[in-house]
Motif scaffolding. Structure first.
Motif, mmCIF file in Angstrom:
data_model
loop_
_atom_site.group_PDB
_atom_site.id
_atom_site.type_symbol
_atom_site.label_atom_id
_atom_site.label_comp_id
_atom_site.label_asym_id
_atom_site.label_seq_id
_atom_site.Cartn_x
_atom_site.Cartn_y
_atom_site.Cartn_z
ATOM 1 N N VAL A 1 0.839 -1.204 0.000
ATOM 2 C CA VAL A 1 0.000 0.000 0.000
ATOM 3 C C VAL A 1 0.877 1.257 0.000
ATOM 4 N N SER A 2 1.930 1.266 0.802
ATOM 5 C CA SER A 2 2.827 2.427 0.867
ATOM 6 C C SER A 2 3.504 2.667 -0.477
ATOM 7 N N ALA A 3 3.938 1.581 -1.137
ATOM 8 C CA ALA A 3 4.611 1.724 -2.427
ATOM 9 C C ALA A 3 3.664 2.275 -3.486
ATOM 10 N N VAL A 4 2.432 1.783 -3.517
ATOM 11 C CA VAL A 4 1.461 2.275 -4.494
ATOM 12 C C VAL A 4 1.122 3.744 -4.218
ATOM 13 N N ALA A 5 1.046 4.132 -2.947
ATOM 14 C CA ALA A 5 0.793 5.536 -2.608
ATOM 15 C C ALA A 5 1.921 6.428 -3.122
#
Length: 424
Positions: free
Chosen positions: A207-211
């Motif tokens: 999730v952090s990477a996609v954000a």
């Protein structure tokens, strides 16, 4: 009850992978004011304390009005998040669907704007009010990945009974905040949620990477818009004598003539055409352009000295600074970091060194280089309002700080030691 018990130091603490029954026991003890069998994570304990103070019902949460379909559409069309929704879906929906999860995107208030993924999990989400238009802020449903990430401004996973509200204990959620790279403004949160039994340690990292990818896409779109504005502004400036700039609506410089270039000009919160006083440039004339502004700098290189600064910290998005001087007044919203810096300087009229400010903000005196960079940006924005060696408000400038009614609501996102001490 307004605060969790501190108690003695326990031999072990909880984490995302702690068994649900242990998390439930820790939560029950905390709500009862007893010493739990293990320490909750610090971020969870602090959120529980905030939630207790807000009076959220630990069994069902706080009743709230769901946004209408028209209100949801209006918010969708007014947020830059709509531009990167395809990237968020490409990065997360297929994974969420395959693992019996859903992807959720909220605005900065925690209102659910989009929801996608497993139909079965969406039906389960409906039963706990996790639907489009619902509020998922801490003040509504207590500790949860979305609402707590909005407060802390950092990625977070919340599992099972780490959720404050009992009806959410069958869920695990991982969320990351999304910021507008043009001005650092918090836009909202992207979240992946599903059954607590499906907890996976890599979910938060994904999730952090996609954000970060989505924020990078917004940054690319921003610079493409600045380039388009430059193609309009450069020929215009070639016909102007004197000092002038072309900037986009957020103050980012597209073209400049007759003066040293600057990355960004701090524009007032409520910018308008006509004569405007800018602390860093003096009296200027602003004319609207498609996608930005033409700024003609007046004869005076710097404005008359400012004599008063009002630092308003009553808002939820960081605060606003208003500078008063002989030529008028000027206001601008502050990033959370700049709000912290100005607040600390207001607490110390005699000034602070970079090392002291690093300890005030990060609890780490070695981060003085970071402080110097932020103070350099602030001084470019606020002109003669700030002095250095040590950093302080300039002589003759009166400073007024407007604080929220409750000390606990002071810069609620901040983890700076100096701010935490003032809240206490």
């Amino acid at each position: 009850m307004s605060h969790l018990p501190t108690g003695a130091v326990r031999p072990a603490g909880t984490g995302e992978r702690t068994p649900a029954r242990v998390l439930a026991a820790v939560r029950e003890a905390a709500l009862a004011g007893l010493s739990p069998c293990a320490e909750p994570r610090a971020v969870i304990s602090e959120s529980w304390t905030r939630t207790l103070r807000l009076g959220v019902d630990p069994d069902a949460g706080t009743a709230h009005r769901i946004l209408s379909a028209d209100e949801i559409e209006q918010r969708r069309h007014s947020t830059p998040l709509a531009e990167v929704l395809p990237s968020l879906r490409d990065g997360l929906v297929s994974v969420a669907d395959a693992t019996w999860h859903i992807m959720v995107v909220t605005d900065a208030e925690g209102r659910v704007l989009w929801r996608d993924g497993s139909p079965a999990v969406r039906r389960s989400a409906d039963r706990v009010g996790f639907s489009e238009g619902a509020s998922w802020a801490e003040g509504t449903v207590g500790t949860n990945a979305i609402g707590t990430a909005l407060v802390t401004r950092t990625p977070l996973q919340v599992h099972s009974a780490e959720h404050f509200v009992r009806t959410l204990h069958n869920w695990t959620c991982a969320a990351a905040p999304l910021h507008d790279p043009r001005d650092g403004r918090l836009l909202g949160v992207v979240d992946v949620s599903g059954p607590a039994t499906s907890l996976h340690p890599a979910t938060l990292a994904l999730v952090s990477a996609v954000a970060r990818v989505a924020e990078g896409e917004l940054r690319t779109r921003h610079w493409e818009a600045v380039e388009r504005l430059r193609s309009v502004g450069a020929p215009l400036l070639s016909r102007i004598s004197g000092q002038a700039l072309v900037v986009d609506r957020n103050g980012w410089t597209a073209a400049v003539t007759g003066m040293a270039g600057t990355d960004r000009v701090a524009l007032p919160s409520r910018v308008r055409a006509g004569q405007v006083w800018l602390p860093a440039l003096g009296l200027c004339e602003l004319d609207p352009l498609p996608g930005g502004w033409l700024i003609r700098v007046g004869e005076r290189e710097r404005p008359a000295a400012a004599n008063r600064v009002v630092l308003d910290l009553c808002g939820a998005q960081g605060g606003e600074v208003t500078v008063h001087g002989q030529a008028g007044h000027w206001s601008q919203r502050l990033s959370p970091r700049h709000a912290e810096l100005l607040f600390v300087l207001a607490l110390h009229p005699g000034g602070r060194t970079a090392t002291q400010l690093a300890a005030d903000l990060f609890g780490d005196p070695s981060r003085a280089v970071t402080v110097r960079a932020e103070m350099s940006r602030l001084r470019r924005t606020l002109g003669g309002v700030l002095a250095h060696r040590p950093y302080r408000f300039a002589d003759g400038v009166g400073v007024e700080v407007l604080r929220p009614g409750r000390a606990a609501d002071l810069l609620p996102h901040s983890l700076a030691p100096a701010v935490l001490a003032e809240r206490g």
